[in-house]
Design a protein around this motif. Structure first.
Motif, PDB file in Angstrom:
ATOM      1  N   LEU A 157      32.630  30.967  37.957  1.00  0.00           N
ATOM      2  CA  LEU A 157      33.331  31.930  38.802  1.00  0.00           C
ATOM      3  C   LEU A 157      34.691  32.270  38.186  1.00  0.00           C
ATOM      4  CD1 LEU A 157      31.206  30.789  40.852  1.00  0.00           C
ATOM      5  CD2 LEU A 157      32.945  31.064  42.625  1.00  0.00           C
ATOM      6  N   PRO A 158      35.053  33.540  38.207  1.00  0.00           N
ATOM      7  CA  PRO A 158      36.416  33.903  37.794  1.00  0.00           C
ATOM      8  C   PRO A 158      37.430  33.154  38.651  1.00  0.00           C
ATOM      9  CG  PRO A 158      35.042  35.850  38.006  1.00  0.00           C
ATOM     10  CD  PRO A 158      34.256  34.711  38.583  1.00  0.00           C
ATOM     11  N   LYS A 159      38.655  33.049  38.162  1.00  0.00           N
ATOM     12  CA  LYS A 159      39.668  32.218  38.799  1.00  0.00           C
ATOM     13  C   LYS A 159      39.869  32.540  40.275  1.00  0.00           C
ATOM     14  CE  LYS A 159      44.463  30.680  38.435  1.00  0.00           C
ATOM     15  NZ  LYS A 159      45.750  30.808  37.722  1.00  0.00           N
ATOM     16  N   LYS A 160      40.038  33.815  40.630  1.00  0.00           N
ATOM     17  CA  LYS A 160      40.324  34.171  42.019  1.00  0.00           C
ATOM     18  C   LYS A 160      39.126  33.915  42.928  1.00  0.00           C
ATOM     19  CE  LYS A 160      44.563  35.276  41.407  1.00  0.00           C
ATOM     20  NZ  LYS A 160      45.590  34.285  41.835  1.00  0.00           N
ATOM     21  N   GLU A 161      37.919  34.140  42.426  1.00  0.00           N
ATOM     22  CA  GLU A 161      36.726  33.826  43.213  1.00  0.00           C
ATOM     23  C   GLU A 161      36.651  32.328  43.474  1.00  0.00           C
ATOM     24  OE1 GLU A 161      33.030  35.438  41.758  1.00  0.00           O
ATOM     25  OE2 GLU A 161      33.974  37.338  41.205  1.00  0.00           O
ATOM     26  N   PHE A 162      36.931  31.541  42.443  1.00  0.00           N
ATOM     27  CA  PHE A 162      36.910  30.080  42.598  1.00  0.00           C
ATOM     28  C   PHE A 162      37.949  29.634  43.620  1.00  0.00           C
ATOM     29  CE2 PHE A 162      38.359  25.819  41.696  1.00  0.00           C
ATOM     30  CZ  PHE A 162      37.171  25.111  41.522  1.00  0.00           C
ATOM     31  N   GLU A 163      39.163  30.146  43.503  1.00  0.00           N
ATOM     32  CA  GLU A 163      40.229  29.737  44.418  1.00  0.00           C
ATOM     33  C   GLU A 163      39.930  30.144  45.852  1.00  0.00           C
ATOM     34  OE1 GLU A 163      43.753  31.409  42.771  1.00  0.00           O
ATOM     35  OE2 GLU A 163      43.953  29.878  41.214  1.00  0.00           O
ATOM     36  N   LEU A 164      39.326  31.317  46.018  1.00  0.00           N
ATOM     37  CA  LEU A 164      38.969  31.783  47.359  1.00  0.00           C
ATOM     38  C   LEU A 164      37.877  30.909  47.949  1.00  0.00           C
ATOM     39  CD1 LEU A 164      39.004  33.674  49.735  1.00  0.00           C
ATOM     40  CD2 LEU A 164      37.781  35.374  48.369  1.00  0.00           C
ATOM     41  N   LEU A 165      36.850  30.601  47.160  1.00  0.00           N
ATOM     42  CA  LEU A 165      35.764  29.732  47.637  1.00  0.00           C
ATOM     43  C   LEU A 165      36.298  28.347  47.967  1.00  0.00           C
ATOM     44  CD1 LEU A 165      32.793  29.060  48.161  1.00  0.00           C
ATOM     45  CD2 LEU A 165      32.539  28.609  45.702  1.00  0.00           C
ATOM     46  N   ASP A 184      43.241  44.598  51.624  1.00  0.00           N
ATOM     47  CA  ASP A 184      42.132  43.881  52.254  1.00  0.00           C
ATOM     48  C   ASP A 184      40.830  44.076  51.496  1.00  0.00           C
ATOM     49  OD1 ASP A 184      43.814  42.954  54.156  1.00  0.00           O
ATOM     50  OD2 ASP A 184      43.113  44.250  55.770  1.00  0.00           O
ATOM     51  N   ARG A 185      40.695  45.239  50.896  1.00  0.00           N
ATOM     52  CA  ARG A 185      39.470  45.535  50.157  1.00  0.00           C
ATOM     53  C   ARG A 185      39.258  44.549  49.011  1.00  0.00           C
ATOM     54  NH1 ARG A 185      34.415  46.823  50.378  1.00  0.00           N
ATOM     55  NH2 ARG A 185      33.648  47.977  48.560  1.00  0.00           N
ATOM     56  N   THR A 186      40.345  44.068  48.421  1.00  0.00           N
ATOM     57  CA  THR A 186      40.251  43.095  47.334  1.00  0.00           C
ATOM     58  C   THR A 186      39.567  41.816  47.818  1.00  0.00           C
ATOM     59  OG1 THR A 186      42.277  43.952  46.346  1.00  0.00           O
ATOM     60  CG2 THR A 186      41.572  41.766  45.638  1.00  0.00           C
ATOM     61  N   ILE A 187      39.943  41.355  49.004  1.00  0.00           N
ATOM     62  CA  ILE A 187      39.314  40.165  49.570  1.00  0.00           C
ATOM     63  C   ILE A 187      37.833  40.412  49.789  1.00  0.00           C
ATOM     64  CG2 ILE A 187      39.267  38.570  51.526  1.00  0.00           C
ATOM     65  CD1 ILE A 187      42.212  39.159  51.966  1.00  0.00           C
ATOM     66  N   ASP A 188      37.498  41.556  50.376  1.00  0.00           N
ATOM     67  CA  ASP A 188      36.095  41.870  50.680  1.00  0.00           C
ATOM     68  C   ASP A 188      35.243  41.885  49.419  1.00  0.00           C
ATOM     69  OD1 ASP A 188      36.888  42.147  53.302  1.00  0.00           O
ATOM     70  OD2 ASP A 188      37.151  44.308  53.169  1.00  0.00           O
ATOM     71  N   VAL A 189      35.771  42.456  48.352  1.00  0.00           N
ATOM     72  CA  VAL A 189      35.029  42.525  47.092  1.00  0.00           C
ATOM     73  C   VAL A 189      34.785  41.125  46.539  1.00  0.00           C
ATOM     74  CG1 VAL A 189      35.144  43.256  44.679  1.00  0.00           C
ATOM     75  CG2 VAL A 189      35.786  44.853  46.493  1.00  0.00           C
ATOM     76  N   HIS A 190      35.795  40.281  46.580  1.00  0.00           N
ATOM     77  CA  HIS A 190      35.642  38.915  46.078  1.00  0.00           C
ATOM     78  C   HIS A 190      34.650  38.120  46.928  1.00  0.00           C
ATOM     79  CE1 HIS A 190      39.102  39.817  43.560  1.00  0.00           C
ATOM     80  NE2 HIS A 190      38.980  38.653  42.975  1.00  0.00           N
ATOM     81  N   ILE A 191      34.699  38.309  48.241  1.00  0.00           N
ATOM     82  CA  ILE A 191      33.745  37.635  49.127  1.00  0.00           C
ATOM     83  C   ILE A 191      32.318  38.080  48.802  1.00  0.00           C
ATOM     84  CG2 ILE A 191      32.907  37.489  51.514  1.00  0.00           C
ATOM     85  CD1 ILE A 191      35.287  35.729  51.120  1.00  0.00           C
ATOM     86  N   ARG A 192      32.140  39.369  48.594  1.00  0.00           N
ATOM     87  CA  ARG A 192      30.800  39.886  48.265  1.00  0.00           C
ATOM     88  C   ARG A 192      30.272  39.261  46.974  1.00  0.00           C
ATOM     89  NH1 ARG A 192      29.398  43.734  44.902  1.00  0.00           N
ATOM     90  NH2 ARG A 192      31.489  44.657  44.805  1.00  0.00           N
ATOM     91  N   ILE A 219      26.338  32.317  45.724  1.00  0.00           N
ATOM     92  CA  ILE A 219      26.011  31.097  46.475  1.00  0.00           C
ATOM     93  C   ILE A 219      25.153  31.361  47.708  1.00  0.00           C
ATOM     94  CG2 ILE A 219      28.158  30.019  45.698  1.00  0.00           C
ATOM     95  CD1 ILE A 219      29.232  30.392  48.563  1.00  0.00           C
ATOM     96  N   GLY A 220      24.926  32.645  48.018  1.00  0.00           N
ATOM     97  CA  GLY A 220      24.134  32.995  49.200  1.00  0.00           C
ATOM     98  C   GLY A 220      24.998  33.544  50.318  1.00  0.00           C
ATOM     99  N   ASN A 221      24.398  34.392  51.143  1.00  0.00           N
ATOM    100  CA  ASN A 221      25.145  35.055  52.218  1.00  0.00           C
ATOM    101  C   ASN A 221      25.425  34.154  53.410  1.00  0.00           C
ATOM    102  OD1 ASN A 221      25.246  37.546  50.876  1.00  0.00           O
ATOM    103  ND2 ASN A 221      23.205  38.098  51.603  1.00  0.00           N
ATOM    104  N   HIS A 222      24.657  33.066  53.558  1.00  0.00           N
ATOM    105  CA  HIS A 222      24.719  32.272  54.787  1.00  0.00           C
ATOM    106  C   HIS A 222      25.917  31.325  54.850  1.00  0.00           C
ATOM    107  CE1 HIS A 222      22.816  29.754  51.781  1.00  0.00           C
ATOM    108  NE2 HIS A 222      23.006  28.696  52.544  1.00  0.00           N
ATOM    109  N   LEU A 223      26.606  31.107  53.738  1.00  0.00           N
ATOM    110  CA  LEU A 223      27.671  30.110  53.719  1.00  0.00           C
ATOM    111  C   LEU A 223      29.035  30.645  54.149  1.00  0.00           C
ATOM    112  CD1 LEU A 223      26.766  28.158  50.455  1.00  0.00           C
ATOM    113  CD2 LEU A 223      26.471  27.413  52.821  1.00  0.00           C
ATOM    114  N   ILE A 224      29.240  31.939  54.048  1.00  0.00           N
ATOM    115  CA  ILE A 224      30.526  32.520  54.437  1.00  0.00           C
ATOM    116  C   ILE A 224      30.291  33.564  55.530  1.00  0.00           C
ATOM    117  CG2 ILE A 224      32.549  33.827  53.681  1.00  0.00           C
ATOM    118  CD1 ILE A 224      32.157  32.663  50.899  1.00  0.00           C
ATOM    119  N   THR A 225      30.945  33.382  56.664  1.00  0.00           N
ATOM    120  CA  THR A 225      30.790  34.274  57.810  1.00  0.00           C
ATOM    121  C   THR A 225      32.008  35.166  57.965  1.00  0.00           C
ATOM    122  OG1 THR A 225      29.418  32.666  58.992  1.00  0.00           O
ATOM    123  CG2 THR A 225      30.472  34.377  60.319  1.00  0.00           C
TER     124      THR A 225
END
Length: 223
Positions: free
Chosen positions: A155-163, A192-200, A206-212
């Motif tokens: 995972l890129p750094k920001k994706e890893f830190e967010l997860l 806010d769009r930046t967060i949404d893109v990283h979450i997607r 890792i699958g859609n079911h782990l983050i609500t």
């Protein structure tokens, strides 16, 4: 020591039902029947968790929650709202007041017990631990890698830190501003769009079911 739970609802039969099921699981329970009594009991008993109805006499649950969260001696007390109202604005108001979870009535005791156990497990997770293991997902802070079902992910750094942030406290709702401050820092401007893109992108891996998604509030990691 047994965890202490304060049950607050103006319907006494609901209080009795919840108290019976919780005490059977070994919790030490207290009761209150309106918002004012809830705040008084919370200050006096210092419970680990409060089950709080929203629509109550004297003081509603939203205001009671705000007063509880403002008290320095109750900063580590969790609040779960219990309510018959399932409108989105009511849920957002609850989280804005500082609630940790939100359950609509009718309440299913077994489901409620599961949510309570998840809340208490969350309190044991230190967000500075080197490795987080949740079911088949492992996040290693030192190695900067993620493993799910035996497969290694990059995972890129920001994706890893967010997860890592979300998984550090399963079940906790992280507001968007908290995510921005923790992952990007207060001095870096992102939308806010930046967060949404990283979450997607994280969900794709890792699958859609782990983050609500909690609409209008933020995101939470499902234990």
């Amino acid at each position: 020591m047994a965890k202490k739970i304060l049950i607050v609802d103006d319907e006494k039969d609901i209080v009795q039902l919840l108290r019976y099921n919780l005490e059977k699981e070994g919790y030490k329970c207290f009761s209150a029947y309106d918002g004012e009594e809830a705040v008084e009991k919370a200050i006096k008993k210092k419970p680990n968790l409060i089950l709080l109805d929203i629509m109550m006499p004297k003081m509603d649950g939203i205001e009671a929650c705000r007063k509880i969260k403002e008290n320095d001696n109750l900063q580590n007390t969790y609040v779960i709202f219990l309510t018959a109202r399932n409108e989105e604005y009511s849920e957002i108001a609850g989280f804005d007041a500082g609630a940790d979870d939100y359950i609509t009535k009718p309440i299913k005791p077994r489901a409620l017990l599961s949510r309570i156990k998840a809340i208490f497990k969350r309190s044991k997770v230190d967000n500075e631990v080197d490795e987080i293991v949740i079911n088949d997902l492992t996040i290693n802070r030192n190695r900067f890698n993620v493993t799910i079902r035996g497969h290694h992910l990059i995972l890129p750094k920001k994706e890893f830190e967010l997860l890592y942030l979300l998984a550090s406290k399963p079940g906790k709702v992280f507001r968007r501003e908290q995510i921005l401050n923790n992952v990007w820092g207060s001095e870096v401007f992102v939308g806010d769009r930046t967060i949404d893109v990283h979450i997607r992108k994280i969900r794709e891996k890792i699958g859609n079911h782990l983050i609500t998604t909690i609409k209008g509030v933020g995101y939470k990691f499902e234990a």
